[in-house]
Design a protein around this motif. Structure first.
Motif, PDB file in Angstrom:
ATOM      1  N   CYS A  27      28.933  34.271  23.586  1.00  0.00           N
ATOM      2  CA  CYS A  27      29.474  33.761  24.844  1.00  0.00           C
ATOM      3  C   CYS A  27      29.345  34.791  25.952  1.00  0.00           C
ATOM      4  O   CYS A  27      29.037  35.969  25.719  1.00  0.00           O
ATOM      5  N   ALA A  28      29.595  34.326  27.174  1.00  0.00           N
ATOM      6  CA  ALA A  28      29.700  35.164  28.363  1.00  0.00           C
ATOM      7  C   ALA A  28      30.984  34.787  29.077  1.00  0.00           C
ATOM      8  O   ALA A  28      31.404  33.617  29.054  1.00  0.00           O
ATOM      9  N   ILE A  29      31.623  35.778  29.697  1.00  0.00           N
ATOM     10  CA  ILE A  29      32.799  35.535  30.533  1.00  0.00           C
ATOM     11  C   ILE A  29      32.393  35.785  31.986  1.00  0.00           C
ATOM     12  O   ILE A  29      31.841  36.837  32.304  1.00  0.00           O
ATOM     13  N   VAL A  30      32.661  34.810  32.843  1.00  0.00           N
ATOM     14  CA  VAL A  30      32.275  34.886  34.250  1.00  0.00           C
ATOM     15  C   VAL A  30      33.523  35.086  35.111  1.00  0.00           C
ATOM     16  O   VAL A  30      34.457  34.291  35.063  1.00  0.00           O
ATOM     17  N   ASP A  31      33.540  36.168  35.883  1.00  0.00           N
ATOM     18  CA  ASP A  31      34.572  36.465  36.885  1.00  0.00           C
ATOM     19  C   ASP A  31      35.997  36.561  36.303  1.00  0.00           C
ATOM     20  O   ASP A  31      36.908  35.817  36.707  1.00  0.00           O
ATOM     21  N   PRO A  32      36.235  37.490  35.381  1.00  0.00           N
ATOM     22  CA  PRO A  32      37.600  37.685  34.866  1.00  0.00           C
ATOM     23  C   PRO A  32      38.507  38.333  35.913  1.00  0.00           C
ATOM     24  O   PRO A  32      38.053  39.077  36.777  1.00  0.00           O
ATOM     25  N   VAL A  33      39.817  38.060  35.825  1.00  0.00           N
ATOM     26  CA  VAL A  33      40.770  38.466  36.849  1.00  0.00           C
ATOM     27  C   VAL A  33      41.889  39.323  36.236  1.00  0.00           C
ATOM     28  O   VAL A  33      42.451  38.973  35.199  1.00  0.00           O
ATOM     29  N   LEU A  34      42.212  40.418  36.902  1.00  0.00           N
ATOM     30  CA  LEU A  34      43.351  41.245  36.542  1.00  0.00           C
ATOM     31  C   LEU A  34      44.545  40.842  37.399  1.00  0.00           C
ATOM     32  O   LEU A  34      44.409  40.637  38.604  1.00  0.00           O
ATOM     33  N   ASP A  35      45.707  40.716  36.784  1.00  0.00           N
ATOM     34  CA  ASP A  35      46.919  40.449  37.560  1.00  0.00           C
ATOM     35  C   ASP A  35      47.252  41.673  38.411  1.00  0.00           C
ATOM     36  O   ASP A  35      47.140  42.814  37.949  1.00  0.00           O
ATOM     37  N   PHE A  36      47.678  41.430  39.654  1.00  0.00           N
ATOM     38  CA  PHE A  36      48.040  42.543  40.535  1.00  0.00           C
ATOM     39  C   PHE A  36      49.120  42.098  41.498  1.00  0.00           C
ATOM     40  O   PHE A  36      48.972  41.102  42.205  1.00  0.00           O
ATOM     41  N   ASP A  37      50.222  42.834  41.509  1.00  0.00           N
ATOM     42  CA  ASP A  37      51.317  42.576  42.440  1.00  0.00           C
ATOM     43  C   ASP A  37      51.210  43.561  43.593  1.00  0.00           C
ATOM     44  O   ASP A  37      51.491  44.760  43.424  1.00  0.00           O
ATOM     45  N   ALA A  38      50.800  43.084  44.753  1.00  0.00           N
ATOM     46  CA  ALA A  38      50.569  43.963  45.901  1.00  0.00           C
ATOM     47  C   ALA A  38      51.856  44.608  46.402  1.00  0.00           C
ATOM     48  O   ALA A  38      51.818  45.691  46.982  1.00  0.00           O
TER      49      ALA A  38
END
Length: 290
Positions: free
Chosen positions: A26-37
């Motif tokens: 498989c491939a993962i496209v555009d993974p996101v990290l949680d971030f509280d500004a």
């Protein structure tokens, strides 16, 4: 071919998992990290859901694909790679984006602008193999200089991961007012995407649904040509450019652009800790936006 989509609700970003089920890759496209500004705290709850899904399927992760250096969320690629392996893929024009933002953030000489932080640099027309799936790279600049779309095909179907070039038909198209963006260039990039067969499924990087509609990760070429509010058939280049530039002039900078860009052009890595053990990001004053 299977595609599974995961919504990061805070940034309305979709991460997609593209898989050859028979070959178990498989491939993962555009993974996101949680971030509280507000607090500067990071988290991995959302991206861990994607990682756990891949593990449950027993798939080998071959690629982590970034469609571009995002300005609205911090990439989870470094976390994914640490836990699952895989090669980190981005378009080769990321070097131009790195050079631009190295100046804006005044990074020191240790910051590399040759994209060596990434594993694979793609160019227009190149092909990546994922089991029996071929992934053809399409250069689609305009939103930024480095945007790529990835057209995945097997014997059954063709899909395309469009990044930020296009949104759902009722939302429209990407802004072009970031450094290196250009509305005329985006128009021609979108026309390349809309030249794909009408039944091609488009997997979106974001969805900002209009009132009464739920988030949806997909649309089709036919639906875009028929109903995209910014670029449907019958809207010419001059009309699009006038609309896009007028609209962009009214937009605020994305909420997370300052932390996102400086991390994402470094392959999702935060700066090294300083002598007190804390990592820091910079805030350029009066350098972005109106």
């Amino acid at each position: 071919m299977q595609v599974h989509s995961f919504l990061h609700s805070d940034t309305e970003t979709y991460t997609h998992v593209l898989a050859d089920v028979q070959k178990q890759v498989c491939a993962i496209v555009d993974p996101v990290l949680d971030f509280d500004a507000k607090s500067g705290r990071t988290g991995t709850t959302s991206v861990d859901e994607v990682i756990e899904f891949v593990r449950e399927q027993g798939w080998e992760l071959v690629y982590i694909i970034e469609t571009h250096a995002h300005a609205d969320h911090i990439s989870g690629a470094a976390h994914v790679k640490e836990l699952l392996g895989g090669q980190l893929v981005i378009g080769q024009h990321i070097t131009e984006v790195q050079k631009t933002f190295k100046q804006i953030f005044n990074f020191d000489t240790s910051f590399r602008t040759d994209a060596s932080q990434f594993d694979i640099l793609t160019d227009d027309g190149e092909i990546l193999a994922l089991g029996d799936i071929t992934i053809t790279v399409m250069y689609v600049p305009g939103h930024t200089r480095a945007d790529m779309a990835y057209v995945a095909a097997d014997d059954e179907k063709t899909v395309v991961f469009v990044g930020d070039t296009l949104f759902a038909p009722d939302v429209g198209t990407a802004r072009c007012d970031f450094p290196g963006g250009d509305a005329k260039t985006l128009y021609h990039s979108i026309k390349r995407l809309l030249a794909l067969p009408d039944d091609t499924m488009m997997y979106l990087c974001h969805d900002y649904p209009s009132k009464g509609r739920k988030h949806c990760p997909t649309t089709t070429v036919a639906a875009q040509k028929l109903g995209n509010i910014h670029v449907k058939e019958g809207i010419n280049e001059a009309e699009f450019v006038e609309m896009r530039e007028r609209r962009d002039a009214t937009l605020d900078m994305p909420r997370l652009i300052i932390p996102s860009v400086q991390v994402n052009i470094d392959a999702g890595h935060f700066p090294e800790p300083e002598d007190n053990g804390i990592r820091y990001l910079k805030v350029p004053i009066n350098a972005l936006g109106k």
